[in-house]
Design an enzyme around this catalytic site. Sequence first.
Site, PDB file in Angstrom:
ATOM      1  N   THR A  70      54.501  76.375 179.072  1.00 52.63           N
ATOM      2  CA  THR A  70      54.910  77.310 180.122  1.00 52.63           C
ATOM      3  C   THR A  70      56.162  78.090 179.717  1.00 52.63           C
ATOM      4  OG1 THR A  70      55.946  75.353 181.058  1.00 52.63           O
ATOM      5  CG2 THR A  70      53.962  76.149 182.148  1.00 52.63           C
TER       6      THR A  70
ATOM      7  N   PHE B  96      56.135  79.472 190.111  1.00 55.63           N
ATOM      8  CA  PHE B  96      56.424  78.043 190.014  1.00 55.63           C
ATOM      9  C   PHE B  96      55.679  77.218 191.061  1.00 55.63           C
ATOM     10  CE2 PHE B  96      60.153  79.903 187.866  1.00 55.63           C
ATOM     11  CZ  PHE B  96      60.106  79.179 186.684  1.00 55.63           C
TER      12      PHE B  96
ATOM     13  N   CYS C 201      56.898  73.430 191.116  1.00 58.13           N
ATOM     14  CA  CYS C 201      57.388  72.950 189.824  1.00 58.13           C
ATOM     15  C   CYS C 201      58.728  72.228 189.968  1.00 58.13           C
ATOM     16  CB  CYS C 201      57.569  74.148 188.896  1.00 58.13           C
ATOM     17  SG  CYS C 201      58.121  73.688 187.267  1.00 58.13           S
TER      18      CYS C 201
END
Length: 458
Positions: free
Chosen positions: A267, A395, A402
């Site tokens: 990511t 996110f 996240c």
Amino acid sequence: PQYTPIPQPPGIPLLGNVRLLDRQTPFLCFQLLWKTYGDIYCLEFPGRRPVIVNSHALALEILDEKRFHKAVSGGMNELRTLVGDGLFTAHHGEPNWVVAHRILVPAFSPASIKGMFDDMFDICSQLVLKWERFGPEHSINPAEDFTRLAFDTVSLCTMGYRVNSFYNDTVHPFVTSMGAYLQEAQRRATLPTLVKGLISSSKWDLDRRSMNEIVDKVIKERKKGGNKRGDLIDLMLDGKDPQTGLSLDDENIRYQLLTFLIAGHETTSGMLSFIIYELLKTPHAYAKVREEVDTVLQGKPIRPEHLGKLPYIVAVMREGLRLHPPAPMIGLTPFKDEVLGGKYFIPKGTTMGLQVAWMHRDPLVWGSDDVEEFRPERMLDGKFEALPPKAWLPFGNGARACIGRAFSWQEATIALATLFQRFDLVVADSSYDLKLKQTLTLKPDNFYIHAIPRKNTV
Ligand code: HEM
């Protein structure tokens, strides 16, 4: 009640839309489907009928945590063979998720992440040294070097393990095993259950065993009491959930550490690669990053106190993640039968995919003039804060968002500031057109640059 049918691309008898999705880059098929069907459509596969959502208005409904929750399916579900009920792959309501989440959230707070600054800077310096030593003629594949950067950083910061990717020509066996495992997970997700049971799994088992061994060894050594670093692994070994008093067992700690490595390397590396690609295409933004870095750092290495003083870099990162969210889809499912937009019936058990990349281009939020353009200015001067709720969502959402956001933010800020301070970056092939590579996340494919050391950094 009369519901509106959800549009579906034409399929073939029995197999439905199975042949529609390109196995290499499903993302591109989703792009075409978004352009053809717009806000919402469904696909038909044997035994399931996923519904895909692209618009912000419908997204707001499925992101309502009272009505929908995370769905672990496809490649992510296959990954449970490696990371079980770790944070990322835990099903909604699995008991270990709550315990691990409560133990780990404080360790990922911005204050704790600041404590990792020196380790992050250490790995970034290895990247700089490599680019300096290779010199301006060398063609650099930024996606590869950012993967080294991100992998080594997560590994060092979470469990004190040096992968040393920058000191070896060949990548660490751990990285090779993980890459192969992620790719196989994606492939298995496309196979019918019956076929999955028949294919050979010896390589897949071997990769899993070798990754488990490396992490188990680190856990074992830590448990012996030596080399405590106060990092995430120490926290998981010593920490107790404040509400239940429970702690994590060794297997779950291994799941979490492997999860951080998986979720934290591709990511961040994708994010940095896309940003470099966009900045090299956008000279005014490139110049502003350079100017900000030179003014704030004054020729000295970046320190924690500089982190809050780089608003243009923040805008660049936000805009980079808007155009190219490395995790382009979020899986959700309703608690009970639902109706979306007042007209689309969604039965309980439906898997929904929210296509974040297309929601990030919704004309009702972003206008339609320049939505495909990389324009960090749209994220500056209070404009980001004034966006509608959940319009920018790289996110993820709510409780399952996240946990590593502050981690990747700090790591990427250090990398961008340092690279712009130390190098002039240029595209190796000026005719390069963005091509995508998809594993579980997205990256630019075959994109090369040159890094020319700067003589005068102030
Ligand atoms: C979850 C994106 C970096 C660890 C997620 C989700 C997204 C995401 C979209 C939600 C997935 C879902 O709903 O299924 C990103 C992006 C990153 C990044 C764009 C960098 C630019 C990191 C890093 C770490 C990390 C550096 C760890 C060191 C996790 C974990 C979860 C997660 C553990 C699961 C959280 C939970 O469900 O409790 N991430 N991530 N991520 N991420 Fe990240």
